[in-house]
Write an enzyme that holds these catalytic residues in place. Structure first.
Site, PDB file in Angstrom:
ATOM      1  N   GLY A  88     -36.929 -89.952 -68.195  1.00  0.00           N
ATOM      2  CA  GLY A  88     -38.011 -88.988 -68.203  1.00  0.00           C
ATOM      3  C   GLY A  88     -37.696 -87.818 -69.113  1.00  0.00           C
ATOM      4  N   CYS A  89     -38.688 -87.012 -69.345  1.00  0.00           N
ATOM      5  CA  CYS A  89     -38.524 -85.908 -70.290  1.00  0.00           C
ATOM      6  C   CYS A  89     -37.595 -84.838 -69.741  1.00  0.00           C
ATOM      7  CB  CYS A  89     -39.878 -85.338 -70.680  1.00  0.00           C
ATOM      8  SG  CYS A  89     -40.971 -84.941 -69.300  1.00  0.00           S
ATOM      9  N   TYR A  90     -37.902 -84.330 -68.546  1.00  0.00           N
ATOM     10  CA  TYR A  90     -36.990 -83.344 -67.954  1.00  0.00           C
ATOM     11  C   TYR A  90     -35.579 -83.920 -67.806  1.00  0.00           C
ATOM     12  CZ  TYR A  90     -40.917 -80.253 -66.525  1.00  0.00           C
ATOM     13  OH  TYR A  90     -42.001 -79.405 -66.499  1.00  0.00           O
TER      14      TYR A  90
END
Lengths: 344, 344, 344, 344
Positions: C149-151
């Site tokens: 995921g991005c985070y």
């Protein structure tokens, strides 16, 4: 205190009415309706209002309850006021409609642009177009107000002096308009997402937009005859504000254009003719019930350019609605509308 | 590899040249100059370039060093190329000037708008106006290119088909243009601050702007006669992008306008005529060397509306400059310019 | 050419895959699916792609057609890859899943956060967590990739050097993260409107967010033991970008922190440790497959602060997915990922 | 009417004072000074004020004229109030200083952070730190007010309940703060340009910031002992607003945190403790003198997270200054500060 109700209060014009009325010395909001949010506290949907209206919650529309108000604002999609206004008027409640329901005098044109028959043609004789700079005296006596649209307000105010003076070719007017995204309302649509609409500029409705007939009607009144208008709206990456850039061809020596504009609006509290050479910014009217104008004549040629800015939610909607209320109830015109714009 | 230099590389057109050339298969950047930042690594000023050009630093302008390049880009304020281009040309280095120095053929007009005498009138005969859609063959042979301005690119491409076909009144053209703030450059000026320019829209230069004579000159070439143009630029709260909304009055039956536009640009790799009814968004060209166009005829009347969008830093400046370079050195026109726009 | 398919291509990670693959020298996009937009040309939904993929249209998902690809990207909501990945893997097509379906090794935890049972637990043994800076060799051999995921990407890259070196208290880590609005996807939701999300900042999910267990799992691997993490994401008024500000308490003398970070990522093409004292900006990675890091130790105290920025759609999603593809097919790691960030 | 003057009125806190005072029922602005703009009408620099203050122009600073006011606001860079406040106080004019000149009690610390000796140590005994939620009674009696900084206001209000109750470890507090760009003032600096600061996020001053000692001093007062604070400010792409995300470690069972916060601010008109689970948005206080707070305890663990939002120009500067004035002159605390925030 004047008791008011708001029908359809969850949209941006609804919350803006509440923001303005929170400081109005003569008005109490008695009811605000919403089918979708009935039961929810106003301050839950709009946390900026926490500390104001703490006892106010959205309720189901109820004509009896609304009829106990002195005036009711409609901040609804088109069609709703058609259905409900008559009953309220019959019970003596005045109606200030922010939707398009009573703006066009021609019911066929209305039906063409809105895709359904006009729902209350019998009320049209009573409907006053709520542009105070044109119809102030009629507004004072009115019981049903059609508040002008946002683009129509910005465009008409910028062109009135020229058309009334008969100095431009009424057949070739161009209105290139730029609006912030609140003009598209609070509906959840992909093109209105920050990810889609910011860092971009686009025209829309270049081949025809619902505000076109309204603007044409108003300009024709000023010109005392039909007008030819090309109107191209644009979506601008900002929340609030309309910038109308208006182009007309001079057909006669207009004399001092700056003076023409200043005279026309000399006694208008909500129209500001800026000094010659100015370029008004939309942020200079953010949150305020003002139209600021500047008039240019590039190269002293025969084209006149008018720059007209408003906050679409205030002078283009809720502020103008409150102005109408003030006139209808013989209040100070500036009541609730005296705060300066917020800048930066 | 073609060796190039960049004069005045600290501004936005400078960094954009570097971004585009980083992926150009046939070009090596040999030198980049800046008086103010001499000695600083390029990637220190522009961290997006870390990992590219790691050995490149700004240097003091040095004609000898620049003359060892095959071509030199000027990304400088006006006046600089006047002073330096001649020496480079004499030494056989070709010059691609992104400033306004060689755009106007009329030196008096240049002096009028830029407030100083033209510094190199003797070079004007050699200067080719670098709009490939008009001057492709001359560009191939040129040694001095005047890269068109951003507004002039967007406006001319949108009007060329109409003027060349002679279907609009050349005397009454209106160009209402909206630009992102990079159009004002990287200078530290209060009106360009985020706190001042965001959440607002304003016109500027409504009474006259330096790009006006350039546009007029280009349109007159297309119309084969003088044109009357009203040009009003607006500052839009976004970083990149120009949206030109162009209005012309049809003087004859133009036939199928869509076909007219498609034909005119059929073989142009960097002009995209969108389907009938489209409204191009500036974000659809962000970072790409493209002009997207749409043509409208509202209500089938006699007004034609053209919507033209570019990225002011690419097709409006650095990308177009690279396109010129590709033509001058007989490279693939798309070299370095084939990446899609970035969206969202 | 490696033939790839994309399942669920209408979202932002889908269009970003297309943008990146348009310039990938070794990849051809054979199919892109969408139930809602089947039949529509890709360039109609995403006009930035006009001129690229002109023959590509969205199609109904069809396992047989997808199985003819060498690899298939899933750019879908959670649950879709669970249902479809197994069949593709059985037919020999490799799967690169950008959703959360295979990121968590613990199926109960997955079920807890996603509110439904895990749909393909039998595939978990094959799933490799696609963070090349940790699992490069396994990725090369993998047939099923769970793209981080991005985070989680921004947070893990910023903390890996500290946890691997064992210099901070793994029990008290704080990750304060700020994301642009594309992190919320392309769904039409009121809070994502420009009118709602711009000119504002807010936290969300302060009491728990789906990326928390993924981050915790990755950090625990690095720390070789459980970690205590407080993760607060914030919605930032910008389109792209994540800025993670990471706080750890030093439990031992870490020596030269700058050197620790530089060593850890010395051979990583997509992680840039900036010079000591730097403050990376998200715009410095806009459009690029990069994580830029800076490490600070305020007042030489026992708190270490790491600043980590990525483009959530590139290094936080589609770019990292392409990086995984490059590794799986033994291509140049930089293929398709070599363009500089776009700035300004 | 209370007569007030403003020194240094061209910056954002100056215009914000004028905006708020335009609606204050008990205050008249007698003078506003600016060396750089002396002679210019206020409404020329700030067109949002056209129609208000039409006779007010910037004047050269003149102690005699200012001393005829009952109170003088300093909206100046540091150092100016040091030089001028003493003379005004001697003449009986009260001083409300929005700069940092009298915020720190320790003159050596002041000198360290501001790079010059403290210019008026003899006035420090008279200076009251103007945070009404802490010092209300002293403010009523004060003749010299040091209005708190923007970050310090947001951070202190969010942490006071926890520190006063002694429930968190005062030695390990983290304040991760996000500010709109007006926090950097109206100076023309490249990093504050829209082209540089929008569509991006970055930390700054991670190794030390001038607001750190002020926050530390205030927190130490609340904790009755020294505090350990890590403070990282971030530049956010918006005009107004501060979002402080505050992290503390619980050292004891705090009981009901929500109740703790509600009790602490029960009688505070300008602090709004939002319902449990809330995430306040900065836009919910835009233009209003309010701090909205929410307290979270993720996973019921030992970390407490407080979310605190203010408008940096109002509760973080000019609004708080007016609040102090109201207290000093025994006016209604809400006078001039009763308008709801503007949203959207």
């Amino acid at each position: 205190m004047i008791k008011v109700g708001i029908v359809g209060g969850t949209g941006y014009t609804g919350v803006e009415l509440l923001r303005l009325l929170a400081r109005h010395p003569n008005v109490a909001v008695e009811a605000i309706t919403s089918r979708s949010e009935a039961g929810m506290a106003v301050s839950e949907l709009y946390p900026n209002l926490r500390g104001h209206y703490d006892d106010l919650a959205f309720s189901e529309p109820d004509a009896d309850r609304l009829a106990r108000c002195d005036a009711v604002f409609f901040a609804t999609p088109h069609g709703v006021a058609h259905a409900l206004a008559g009953e309220l008027l019959d019970k003596g409640t005045r109606v200030i409609d922010l939707s398009a329901d009573f703006r066009l005098r021609d019911t066929e044109e209305w039906a063409h642009w809105y895709g359904q028959p006009h729902g209350a043609p019998q009320l049209l004789d009573d409907a006053i177009y709520g542009l105070p700079e044109v119809n102030r005296e009629q507004i004072r006596q009115a019981r049903l107000i059609a508040v002008p649209g946002c683009y129509p307000t910005a465009v008409q105010l910028g062109l009135l002096p020229l058309l009334e003076a008969g100095v431009i070719d009424a057949d070739r007017i161009i209105a290139d308009c730029k609006s912030g995204v609140t003009g598209a309302g609070r509906g959840a649509k992909v093109p209105s997402l920050l990810a889609e609409a910011s860092e971009s500029m686009k025209a829309y409705g270049a081949s025809g937009h619902r505000h076109l007939p309204e603007i044409r009607q108003g300009l024709a009144d000023a010109a005392k005859g039909p007008v030819g208008l090309t109107f191209v709206p644009h979506l601008t990456p900002m929340i609030r504000g309309i910038h109308a850039t208006l182009y007309g061809r001079l057909t006669t020596d207009p004399g001092d254009l700056q003076a023409l504009f200043e005279r026309r609006f000399a006694s208008e509290p909500f129209v500001d003719v800026m000094p010659a050479g100015s370029h008004p910014e939309t942020r200079s009217v953010k949150g305020a019930n003002l139209c600021r104008l500047a008039v240019h004549r590039p190269g002293d040629g025969d084209t006149v350019v008018v720059l007209s800015v408003i906050d679409n939610l205030v002078k283009g909607a809720s502020g103008q609605a409150v102005h109408n209320l003030n006139l209808m109830f013989d209040l100070d015109e500036l009541a609730g509308l005296d705060a300066p714009a917020i800048m930066p």
